[in-house]
Write an enzyme that holds these catalytic residues in place. Structure first.
Site, PDB file in Angstrom:
ATOM      1  CB  ALA A 230      -0.920   0.006   1.218  1.00  0.00           C
TER       2      ALA A 230
ATOM      3  NE  ARG B  80      -1.715  12.240   5.552  1.00  0.00           N
ATOM      4  CZ  ARG B  80      -2.877  12.510   6.114  1.00  0.00           C
ATOM      5  NH1 ARG B  80      -3.545  13.571   5.749  1.00  0.00           N
ATOM      6  NH2 ARG B  80      -3.384  11.717   7.046  1.00  0.00           N
ATOM      7  CG  PHE B  81       2.467  10.233   6.960  1.00  0.00           C
ATOM      8  CD1 PHE B  81       2.886  11.539   6.805  1.00  0.00           C
ATOM      9  CD2 PHE B  81       1.323   9.998   7.690  1.00  0.00           C
ATOM     10  CE1 PHE B  81       2.186  12.597   7.361  1.00  0.00           C
ATOM     11  CE2 PHE B  81       0.606  11.036   8.261  1.00  0.00           C
ATOM     12  CZ  PHE B  81       1.037  12.347   8.090  1.00  0.00           C
ATOM     13  N   GLY B  82       4.130   7.540   3.242  1.00  0.00           N
ATOM     14  CA  GLY B  82       5.080   6.567   2.729  1.00  0.00           C
ATOM     15  C   GLY B  82       4.420   5.290   2.283  1.00  0.00           C
TER      16      GLY B  82
ATOM     17  CB  VAL C 222       2.374  -0.353   4.033  1.00  0.00           C
ATOM     18  CG1 VAL C 222       2.345  -1.575   4.946  1.00  0.00           C
ATOM     19  CG2 VAL C 222       1.933   0.880   4.805  1.00  0.00           C
TER      20      VAL C 222
ATOM     21  CE  LYS D 205       2.459   4.866   7.860  1.00  0.00           C
ATOM     22  NZ  LYS D 205       1.403   5.310   8.807  1.00  0.00           N
TER      23      LYS D 205
ATOM     24  CG  ASP E  61      -5.902   9.802   8.983  1.00  0.00           C
ATOM     25  OD1 ASP E  61      -6.936  10.181   8.395  1.00  0.00           O
ATOM     26  OD2 ASP E  61      -4.905   9.351   8.382  1.00  0.00           O
TER      27      ASP E  61
END
Length: 392
Positions: free
Chosen positions: A104, A107-109, A111, A124, A214
């Site tokens: 996957a 937004r932050f990187g 997986v 992650k 979130d």
């Protein structure tokens, strides 16, 4: 280095001296040559020794304490050993983490599915610019009593590379794809989601209350036994007694799951306000879980909350118009029980996570236990992927 050597001083002669004598006088003897070499090389050897000492000290600090990982100064990546897994005394991984495939992107990187020894784990990967999110997320996992069956199991962290090439790893349990939910399975997932959120929001002894900020279906993972756990705490906020919310920004999260007060920029920066924001998102996730259940409107195509109204990629303005101004909510089929209290426009009218858990428990299918035992973290899925499987 401005050093004065006696041999060279002896070579200074009057300009009217014979040429032969000048040439003879500037040739140093063997003792002078050794002195020049010694004065030149000694500082270099000292500098080299200092550099080697600093490097060894740096390597020692990297492996000395698992607690230093929050600052990105230590690495969990070690050569494979017979005792692959976690050292119970130091908490340091003793097996190499090997990335296998991207599962996957967010937004932050990205997986990844990875290998820790012979075990599947999720990694992650945060880029350098998102290091603060990596630090914030591991701080949530390390809070007291966060080892909970309805919270994603945390394993450790790692740092790879240096300078602009640095990236930061968060290692957790890995969960693979599952299948379409039956009513009993959908109920169990809803119960786990409610219980996990209630556990996060609970303030009990050494554990502070935590607002996820979130919460959405992509951050709810299904285990192999169809129980669920909550993941992704990069935006979470911890409420410690006697402290405020710090410099927390109000309008964060995923637009589709933002509560009306978040979209409208009218948040009260209090613990209760942030917990109620989670509950709005929880209502949308419960709606999605119910939509994923086999047999409920089987001819209908799965959609995200309000996807028919605002599309697949709504802007902030579009969400403000739909949720704040028009007060739109996802469609509830007639056969569903109508309990809109979680996504009420008035934040204070929303149910708490513990109240939601009580109501979900009241809908328990026959012979289905409420208590979900701890299960091995081997392999399950993201709820939103259920829809993709139904569409295939």
């Amino acid at each position: 280095m401005n050093a004065t050597f006696p041999g060279l001083e002896a070579g200074i002669v009057p300009t009217d001296a014979p040429v032969e004598k000048i040439q003879a006088s500037v040739v140093p003897d063997s003792d002078d040559t050794k002195a020049v070499i010694a004065y030149t090389l000694t500082p270099l050897f000292v500098l080299f020794g200092v550099l080697v000492g600093c490097y060894l000290l740096y390597r020692k600090r990297k492996g000395s304490s698992f607690a230093e990982l929050a600052n990105g100064e230590a690495s969990l990546s070690r050569p494979p050993s017979a005792g692959a897994g976690i050292d119970n005394e130091s908490g340091v991984l003793v097996a190499q983490v090997t990335l296998c495939e991207v599962r996957a992107r967010g937004r932050f990187g990205a997986v990844w599915r990875a290998k820790l020894g012979q075990r599947d784990v999720a990694v992650k990967v945060f880029p350098l610019q998102d290091k603060q999110s990596w630090v914030a997320e591991q701080e949530i996992y390390r809070l007291s009593r966060m080892d909970h069956p309805d919270i994603l199991h945390y394993i450790g962290v790692d740092k790879k590379g240096d300078n602009l090439q640095a990236e930061y790893w968060l290692v957790t349990a890995y969960h693979e794809k599952a299948h379409t939910l039956s009513w009993a399975e959908a109920w169990r997932v809803a119960a786990c989601v409610s219980r996990g959120l209630a556990h996060l929001h609970e303030e009990d002894g050494s554990k502070p209350a935590v607002a996820h900020r979130d919460f959405k279906s992509k951050n709810v993972l299904l285990k192999a036994d169809m129980s669920a756990c909550i993941a992704d705490f990069g935006l979470a906020l911890v409420f410690v007694c006697g402290r405020g919310c710090g410099d927390a920004h109000g309008q964060v999260g995923t637009r589709r799951y933002m509560a009306p007060e978040v979209l409208d920029g009218a948040i009260n920066f209090t613990k209760d306000a942030f917990l109620r924001i989670d509950m709005y998102a929880c209502a949308l996730v419960l709606w999605e879980i119910s939509s994923s259940e086999a047999g409920i409107e089987p001819s209908a195509q799965y959609r995200l909350p309000l996807e028919e109204e605002v599309g697949s990629h709504p802007s902030l303005e579009e969400m403000q118009e739909a949720v704040v101004q028009r007060k739109m909510r996802p469609h509830i089929p007639p056969q569903w029980h109508n309990h809109p209290e979680c996504w009420d426009h008035d934040a204070e009218a929303r149910l708490s996570a513990s109240c939601v858990l009580e109501r979900v428990a009241a809908q328990r299918p026959a012979s289905t236990p409420l208590t979900t035992p701890l299960t091995p973290d081997t392999t399950p899925l993201l709820i939103h992927e259920l829809a993709e499987q139904q569409m295939c």
